[in-house]
Design a protein around this motif. Sequence first.
Motif, PDB file in Angstrom:
ATOM      1  N   CYS A  56       0.836  -1.207   0.000  1.00 14.66           N
ATOM      2  CA  CYS A  56       0.000   0.000   0.000  1.00 14.66           C
ATOM      3  C   CYS A  56       0.872   1.258   0.000  1.00 14.66           C
ATOM      4  N   GLU A  57       1.906   1.270   0.811  1.00 14.62           N
ATOM      5  CA  GLU A  57       2.833   2.411   0.852  1.00 14.62           C
ATOM      6  C   GLU A  57       3.474   2.646  -0.512  1.00 14.62           C
ATOM      7  N   GLU A  58       3.758   1.557  -1.225  1.00 12.81           N
ATOM      8  CA  GLU A  58       4.406   1.636  -2.536  1.00 12.81           C
ATOM      9  C   GLU A  58       3.411   1.970  -3.653  1.00 12.81           C
ATOM     10  N   GLY A  59       2.119   2.010  -3.324  1.00  6.14           N
ATOM     11  CA  GLY A  59       1.110   2.327  -4.337  1.00  6.14           C
ATOM     12  C   GLY A  59       0.724   1.151  -5.203  1.00  6.14           C
ATOM     13  N   LEU A  60       1.036  -0.069  -4.757  1.00  2.00           N
ATOM     14  CA  LEU A  60       0.723  -1.272  -5.531  1.00  2.00           C
ATOM     15  C   LEU A  60      -0.587  -1.925  -5.090  1.00  2.00           C
ATOM     16  N   ALA A  61      -1.125  -1.483  -3.970  1.00  4.22           N
ATOM     17  CA  ALA A  61      -2.393  -1.988  -3.433  1.00  4.22           C
ATOM     18  C   ALA A  61      -3.039  -0.839  -2.664  1.00  4.22           C
ATOM     19  N   GLN A  62      -4.318  -1.012  -2.331  1.00  2.27           N
ATOM     20  CA  GLN A  62      -5.036  -0.006  -1.549  1.00  2.27           C
ATOM     21  C   GLN A  62      -5.573  -0.624  -0.275  1.00  2.27           C
ATOM     22  N   LYS A  63      -5.556   0.180   0.774  1.00  4.88           N
ATOM     23  CA  LYS A  63      -6.142  -0.189   2.050  1.00  4.88           C
ATOM     24  C   LYS A  63      -7.531   0.433   2.101  1.00  4.88           C
ATOM     25  N   MET A  64      -8.497  -0.339   2.542  1.00  2.00           N
ATOM     26  CA  MET A  64      -9.855   0.171   2.661  1.00  2.00           C
ATOM     27  C   MET A  64     -10.241   0.169   4.135  1.00  2.00           C
ATOM     28  N   ASP A  65     -10.171   1.331   4.739  1.00  2.00           N
ATOM     29  CA  ASP A  65     -10.525   1.478   6.151  1.00  2.00           C
ATOM     30  C   ASP A  65     -11.969   1.936   6.256  1.00  2.00           C
ATOM     31  N   THR A  66     -12.780   1.127   6.895  1.00  2.00           N
ATOM     32  CA  THR A  66     -14.170   1.474   7.120  1.00  2.00           C
ATOM     33  C   THR A  66     -14.455   1.289   8.600  1.00  2.00           C
ATOM     34  N   PRO A  67     -14.895   2.343   9.285  1.00  2.00           N
ATOM     35  CA  PRO A  67     -15.157   2.226  10.721  1.00  2.00           C
ATOM     36  C   PRO A  67     -16.100   1.067  11.029  1.00  2.00           C
ATOM     37  N   GLY A  68     -15.771   0.313  12.062  1.00  2.00           N
ATOM     38  CA  GLY A  68     -16.626  -0.769  12.515  1.00  2.00           C
ATOM     39  C   GLY A  68     -16.480  -2.070  11.748  1.00  2.00           C
ATOM     40  N   THR A  69     -15.581  -2.117  10.760  1.00  2.00           N
ATOM     41  CA  THR A  69     -15.385  -3.349   9.999  1.00  2.00           C
ATOM     42  C   THR A  69     -13.895  -3.653   9.924  1.00  2.00           C
ATOM     43  N   GLN A  70     -13.580  -4.878   9.552  1.00  2.00           N
ATOM     44  CA  GLN A  70     -12.180  -5.242   9.370  1.00  2.00           C
ATOM     45  C   GLN A  70     -11.623  -4.524   8.151  1.00  2.00           C
ATOM     46  N   ARG A  71     -10.364  -4.153   8.226  1.00  2.00           N
ATOM     47  CA  ARG A  71      -9.690  -3.510   7.094  1.00  2.00           C
ATOM     48  C   ARG A  71      -9.654  -4.489   5.933  1.00  2.00           C
ATOM     49  N   ARG A  72      -9.934  -3.990   4.754  1.00  2.00           N
ATOM     50  CA  ARG A  72      -9.893  -4.789   3.538  1.00  2.00           C
ATOM     51  C   ARG A  72      -8.856  -4.209   2.597  1.00  2.00           C
ATOM     52  N   PHE A  73      -8.423  -5.025   1.634  1.00  2.00           N
ATOM     53  CA  PHE A  73      -7.382  -4.603   0.707  1.00  2.00           C
ATOM     54  C   PHE A  73      -7.850  -4.819  -0.723  1.00  2.00           C
ATOM     55  N   ASP A  74      -7.326  -3.989  -1.611  1.00  2.00           N
ATOM     56  CA  ASP A  74      -7.727  -4.007  -3.010  1.00  2.00           C
ATOM     57  C   ASP A  74      -6.475  -3.981  -3.873  1.00  2.00           C
ATOM     58  N   GLY A  75      -6.373  -4.916  -4.804  1.00  2.00           N
ATOM     59  CA  GLY A  75      -5.235  -4.958  -5.708  1.00  2.00           C
ATOM     60  C   GLY A  75      -5.405  -4.043  -6.912  1.00  2.00           C
ATOM     61  N   ASN A  76      -6.567  -3.447  -7.047  1.00  2.00           N
ATOM     62  CA  ASN A  76      -6.848  -2.523  -8.144  1.00  2.00           C
ATOM     63  C   ASN A  76      -6.573  -1.111  -7.630  1.00  2.00           C
ATOM     64  N   VAL A  77      -5.502  -0.487  -8.106  1.00  2.00           N
ATOM     65  CA  VAL A  77      -5.115   0.826  -7.590  1.00  2.00           C
ATOM     66  C   VAL A  77      -5.617   1.991  -8.440  1.00  2.00           C
ATOM     67  N   ARG A  78      -6.267   1.698  -9.560  1.00  2.00           N
ATOM     68  CA  ARG A  78      -6.821   2.818 -10.331  1.00  2.00           C
ATOM     69  C   ARG A  78      -7.986   3.417  -9.543  1.00  2.00           C
ATOM     70  N   ASN A  79      -8.320   4.664  -9.829  1.00  2.00           N
ATOM     71  CA  ASN A  79      -9.412   5.313  -9.116  1.00  2.00           C
ATOM     72  C   ASN A  79     -10.727   4.654  -9.511  1.00  2.00           C
ATOM     73  N   HIS A  80     -11.409   4.077  -8.544  1.00  2.00           N
ATOM     74  CA  HIS A  80     -12.701   3.442  -8.777  1.00  2.00           C
ATOM     75  C   HIS A  80     -13.511   3.468  -7.494  1.00  2.00           C
ATOM     76  N   TYR A  81     -14.792   3.199  -7.613  1.00  2.00           N
ATOM     77  CA  TYR A  81     -15.696   3.303  -6.478  1.00  2.00           C
ATOM     78  C   TYR A  81     -16.124   1.921  -5.983  1.00  2.00           C
TER      79      TYR A  81
END
Length: 138
Positions: A56-81
């Motif tokens: 995530c620090e290197e910009g190769l993955a994204q961290k998805m922090d959502t209050p009240g849930t476990q942190r999730r990760f995304d291998g798609n780093v392009r801007n998307h919803y």
Amino acid sequence: MEPKQTRRMTKQRQVILEELRKLYSHPTVDELHQIVRKRLPKISIATVYRNLEILCEEGLAQKMDTPGTQRRFDGNVRNHYHIRCCSCGRVDDVDLEPIPMIEEAIKERCDYAVMSHRLEFIGICSQCAEEERQGLAS
């Protein structure tokens, strides 16, 4: 600003990234650990977590922090919803191009230097909706 120092792509890090990029389920560390262990049986959950943080620090993955849930990760780093089920926590990508000029519109309305944005929709997935319907019918 000093350029970010890139770290060596270790075998473990490469396997974690490969497995993450195969998934569209936005896995938690636990879920990804179980998948990665099929290729690297002795890898610890701490190693998976540490390497995900580096990716995530290197910009190769994204961290998805959502209050009240476990942190999730995304291998798609392009801007998307994303859309998240408020019942089970499932997260899916939304097939929608990023809204053009949204960052410019925000810059005009506040005194922040907008660097990027993330947009998450919240709803109830079809599986949870069906389970709810079944529960009401019984």
